[in-house]
Design a protein around this motif. Structure first.
Motif, PDB file in Angstrom:
ATOM      1  N   PHE A 131      66.375  44.855  88.587  1.00  0.00           N
ATOM      2  CA  PHE A 131      65.809  43.681  89.259  1.00  0.00           C
ATOM      3  C   PHE A 131      64.291  43.635  89.138  1.00  0.00           C
ATOM      4  CE2 PHE A 131      69.765  44.880  91.428  1.00  0.00           C
ATOM      5  CZ  PHE A 131      70.502  43.728  91.194  1.00  0.00           C
ATOM      6  N   LEU A 132      63.776  42.425  89.038  1.00  0.00           N
ATOM      7  CA  LEU A 132      62.323  42.240  88.984  1.00  0.00           C
ATOM      8  C   LEU A 132      61.795  42.139  90.408  1.00  0.00           C
ATOM      9  CD1 LEU A 132      62.024  39.652  86.091  1.00  0.00           C
ATOM     10  CD2 LEU A 132      61.106  41.975  86.098  1.00  0.00           C
ATOM     11  N   ASN A 166      66.633  37.080  83.083  1.00  0.00           N
ATOM     12  CA  ASN A 166      66.352  38.503  82.896  1.00  0.00           C
ATOM     13  C   ASN A 166      67.742  39.101  82.734  1.00  0.00           C
ATOM     14  OD1 ASN A 166      65.633  41.182  83.068  1.00  0.00           O
ATOM     15  ND2 ASN A 166      65.379  41.148  85.292  1.00  0.00           N
ATOM     16  N   ILE A 183      74.573  43.229  76.857  1.00  0.00           N
ATOM     17  CA  ILE A 183      75.263  42.091  76.239  1.00  0.00           C
ATOM     18  C   ILE A 183      74.281  41.031  75.710  1.00  0.00           C
ATOM     19  CG2 ILE A 183      77.525  42.348  77.360  1.00  0.00           C
ATOM     20  CD1 ILE A 183      76.615  40.210  79.412  1.00  0.00           C
ATOM     21  N   GLY A 232      72.413  35.405  85.203  1.00  0.00           N
ATOM     22  CA  GLY A 232      72.208  36.643  85.961  1.00  0.00           C
ATOM     23  C   GLY A 232      71.046  36.567  86.939  1.00  0.00           C
ATOM     24  N   PRO A 233      71.126  35.708  87.977  1.00  0.00           N
ATOM     25  CA  PRO A 233      70.015  35.574  88.934  1.00  0.00           C
ATOM     26  C   PRO A 233      69.790  36.813  89.797  1.00  0.00           C
ATOM     27  CG  PRO A 233      71.933  34.358  89.708  1.00  0.00           C
ATOM     28  CD  PRO A 233      72.248  34.827  88.311  1.00  0.00           C
ATOM     29  N   GLY A 234      70.813  37.675  89.907  1.00  0.00           N
ATOM     30  CA  GLY A 234      70.646  38.904  90.696  1.00  0.00           C
ATOM     31  C   GLY A 234      70.358  38.619  92.148  1.00  0.00           C
ATOM     32  N   PRO A 280      71.314  41.093  81.281  1.00  0.00           N
ATOM     33  CA  PRO A 280      71.766  42.476  81.071  1.00  0.00           C
ATOM     34  C   PRO A 280      71.640  42.858  79.601  1.00  0.00           C
ATOM     35  CG  PRO A 280      73.620  40.995  81.547  1.00  0.00           C
ATOM     36  CD  PRO A 280      72.389  40.188  81.736  1.00  0.00           C
ATOM     37  N   VAL A 308      74.446  31.478  86.931  1.00  0.00           N
ATOM     38  CA  VAL A 308      75.747  32.147  86.794  1.00  0.00           C
ATOM     39  C   VAL A 308      75.563  33.632  87.040  1.00  0.00           C
ATOM     40  CG1 VAL A 308      77.768  32.388  85.314  1.00  0.00           C
ATOM     41  CG2 VAL A 308      76.108  30.577  84.860  1.00  0.00           C
ATOM     42  N   GLU A 309      76.242  34.154  88.051  1.00  0.00           N
ATOM     43  CA  GLU A 309      76.109  35.572  88.417  1.00  0.00           C
ATOM     44  C   GLU A 309      77.502  36.202  88.484  1.00  0.00           C
ATOM     45  OE1 GLU A 309      73.548  37.957  89.006  1.00  0.00           O
ATOM     46  OE2 GLU A 309      75.416  39.095  89.094  1.00  0.00           O
ATOM     47  N   ILE A 310      77.673  37.315  87.764  1.00  0.00           N
ATOM     48  CA  ILE A 310      78.992  37.950  87.677  1.00  0.00           C
ATOM     49  C   ILE A 310      79.330  38.765  88.928  1.00  0.00           C
ATOM     50  CG2 ILE A 310      78.298  40.153  86.612  1.00  0.00           C
ATOM     51  CD1 ILE A 310      80.644  39.753  84.627  1.00  0.00           C
ATOM     52  N   ASP A 339      81.454  35.250  84.749  1.00  0.00           N
ATOM     53  CA  ASP A 339      80.861  35.906  83.585  1.00  0.00           C
ATOM     54  C   ASP A 339      80.295  34.797  82.685  1.00  0.00           C
ATOM     55  OD1 ASP A 339      80.411  37.058  81.109  1.00  0.00           O
ATOM     56  OD2 ASP A 339      82.272  38.218  81.112  1.00  0.00           O
ATOM     57  N   PHE A 340      78.998  34.839  82.413  1.00  0.00           N
ATOM     58  CA  PHE A 340      78.388  33.797  81.585  1.00  0.00           C
ATOM     59  C   PHE A 340      79.126  33.640  80.254  1.00  0.00           C
ATOM     60  CE2 PHE A 340      75.423  32.828  78.079  1.00  0.00           C
ATOM     61  CZ  PHE A 340      75.158  31.504  78.395  1.00  0.00           C
ATOM     62  N   TRP A 364      76.619  46.259  84.843  1.00  0.00           N
ATOM     63  CA  TRP A 364      76.184  44.871  84.728  1.00  0.00           C
ATOM     64  C   TRP A 364      74.690  44.774  84.409  1.00  0.00           C
ATOM     65  CZ3 TRP A 364      79.544  43.628  89.561  1.00  0.00           C
ATOM     66  CH2 TRP A 364      80.845  43.333  89.134  1.00  0.00           C
ATOM     67  N   GLY A 365      74.150  45.864  83.960  1.00  0.00           N
ATOM     68  CA  GLY A 365      72.751  45.851  83.507  1.00  0.00           C
ATOM     69  C   GLY A 365      71.782  45.405  84.584  1.00  0.00           C
ATOM     70  N   GLN A 366      72.007  45.881  85.814  1.00  0.00           N
ATOM     71  CA  GLN A 366      71.167  45.387  86.914  1.00  0.00           C
ATOM     72  C   GLN A 366      69.842  46.135  87.020  1.00  0.00           C
ATOM     73  OE1 GLN A 366      73.780  45.329  90.343  1.00  0.00           O
ATOM     74  NE2 GLN A 366      74.844  43.507  89.596  1.00  0.00           N
TER      75      GLN A 366
HETATM   76  N1  SAH Z   1      67.363  37.964  87.277  1.00  0.00           N
HETATM   77  C1  SAH Z   1      67.372  39.060  88.229  1.00  0.00           C
HETATM   78  C2  SAH Z   1      68.438  40.127  87.897  1.00  0.00           C
HETATM   79  C3  SAH Z   1      68.375  40.722  86.527  1.00  0.00           C
HETATM   80  S1  SAH Z   1      69.515  42.026  86.294  1.00  0.00           S
HETATM   81  C4  SAH Z   1      65.983  39.644  88.322  1.00  0.00           C
HETATM   82  O1  SAH Z   1      65.192  39.370  87.429  1.00  0.00           O
HETATM   83  O2  SAH Z   1      65.696  40.402  89.258  1.00  0.00           O
HETATM   84  C5  SAH Z   1      70.812  41.211  85.387  1.00  0.00           C
HETATM   85  C6  SAH Z   1      71.701  40.350  86.248  1.00  0.00           C
HETATM   86  O3  SAH Z   1      72.740  39.796  85.407  1.00  0.00           O
HETATM   87  C7  SAH Z   1      72.414  41.098  87.364  1.00  0.00           C
HETATM   88  O4  SAH Z   1      72.323  40.362  88.545  1.00  0.00           O
HETATM   89  C8  SAH Z   1      73.879  41.182  86.894  1.00  0.00           C
HETATM   90  O5  SAH Z   1      74.816  41.272  87.935  1.00  0.00           O
HETATM   91  C9  SAH Z   1      74.000  39.906  86.090  1.00  0.00           C
HETATM   92  N2  SAH Z   1      75.046  39.914  85.054  1.00  0.00           N
HETATM   93  C10 SAH Z   1      75.470  40.957  84.296  1.00  0.00           C
HETATM   94  N3  SAH Z   1      76.410  40.576  83.413  1.00  0.00           N
HETATM   95  C11 SAH Z   1      76.587  39.236  83.615  1.00  0.00           C
HETATM   96  C12 SAH Z   1      77.444  38.253  83.015  1.00  0.00           C
HETATM   97  N4  SAH Z   1      78.282  38.568  82.026  1.00  0.00           N
HETATM   98  N5  SAH Z   1      77.384  36.971  83.464  1.00  0.00           N
HETATM   99  C13 SAH Z   1      76.528  36.634  84.473  1.00  0.00           C
HETATM  100  N6  SAH Z   1      75.705  37.524  85.070  1.00  0.00           N
HETATM  101  C14 SAH Z   1      75.736  38.804  84.655  1.00  0.00           C
END
Ligand code: SAH
Length: 263
Positions: A13-14, A105, A110, A39-41, A107, A59-61, A84-85, A9-11
């Motif tokens: 984090f900032l 921020n 995608i 993707g608020p993480g 992933p 929206v957070e997956i 999923d966004f 999920w491309g995590q």
């Molecule tokens: N915004 C946060 C996290 C960034 S990492 C920060 O800056 O710290 C990317 C985030 O997108 C992760 O939380 C991940 O779970 C989420 N994510 C990944 N694929 C997604 C999707 N298809 N739809 C919604 N969120 C998604």
């Protein structure tokens, strides 16, 4: 709760508070703004933004991250959606018809699907501030002539202006990504009004032209009728055509084998 970052999920984090403040300053949120965060993480950006705007929907997956966010009492003006966004209908964001400001921020795996999903709904938002991989930012904001200028550039710039705001090194993320990043701003424009048919033809022309990047247009566009296009030299290669010229070309070009246009 300790969260192990999920790669799929491309995590990344900032964590760096100074950097987060800088990003917020670039977004320049106004009290009346409605923010859609992708993707608020763990909510690093969410917390800072939500203090400055009237309403934020994110929206957070990842179900576990979503649950943690949704249970945070201080985020009263935030709504979290566990989905999923790319699969969520915009009607679920509950924003009405006002211009939304998109932030994320996102992933990196995608990035293009997210940007195309945004462009499909471009009447609904005013601007989008996104963290993307440096190479993708270079392609999105490229000028004609260079090697970064390609199909992604032309498709996106035909509908929106892209500005690179600041470069971000890997070490402000946890875990560190292997790539450099750039924070960009995308703003929809309507310089080229294209209906569904025109857009489908534009898509086909740009795809064919860049499908064979080293070839002259006369060869890569052999499946089209070029006789009505007087102003473009077909000895040129695709990366030399501006977005203006691609639009002009696709509006004049004839489609020899029209394809089914998806609805
Ligand atoms: N915004 C946060 C996290 C960034 S990492 C920060 O800056 O710290 C990317 C985030 O997108 C992760 O939380 C991940 O779970 C989420 N994510 C990944 N694929 C997604 C999707 N298809 N739809 C919604 N969120 C998604």
């Amino acid at each position: 709760m300790k969260h192990r970052a999920r790669k799929q999920w491309g995590q990344n984090f900032l964590k760096d508070s100074n950097l987060l403040n800088k990003l917020v300053a670039l977004i320049d949120p106004k009290p009346e703004d409605l923010i859609l965060e992708i993707g608020p993480g763990k909510g690093a950006l969410t917390k800072k933004l939500s203090q400055k705007v009237s309403k934020l929907t994110a929206v957070e997956i990842d179900e576990r991250l979503y649950s943690t966010l949704a249970s945070q009492k201080e985020l009263t003006n935030c709504t979290f959606i566990n989905d999923d966004f790319l699969q969520t209908s915009w009607s679920e964001y509950g924003f009405g018809s006002q211009g939304i400001r998109v932030v994320g921020n996102i992933p990196y795996n995608i990035t293009s699907p997210i940007i195309f999903e945004l462009l499909k709904n471009r009447s609904k938002w005013k601007d989008a501030h996104l963290m993307v991989q440096k190479e993708v930012a270079d392609r999105l904001a490229a000028k004609s002539g260079g090697k970064e200028y390609g199909r992604l550039t032309v498709m996106v710039q035909s509908q929106a202006d892209v500005e690179k705001l600041i470069s971000i090194p890997p070490d402000v993320f946890v875990p560190k990504p292997k790539v450099d990043s750039i924070f960009i701003c995308i703003k929809p424009h309507s310089r080229y009004e294209m209906d569904k048919n025109m857009y489908a033809r534009f898509d086909a022309v740009v795809r064919a032209a860049f499908g064979q990047r080293r070839k002259m247009l006369r060869n890569s566009l052999a499946d089209f009728d070029l006789t009505k296009v007087k102003s473009i030299d077909f000895d040129r290669r695709p990366e030399t055509l501006s977005v203006d010229e691609f639009v002009l070309l696709s509006n004049k070009i004839g489609w020899i084998n029209p394809v089914e246009i998806p609805s």
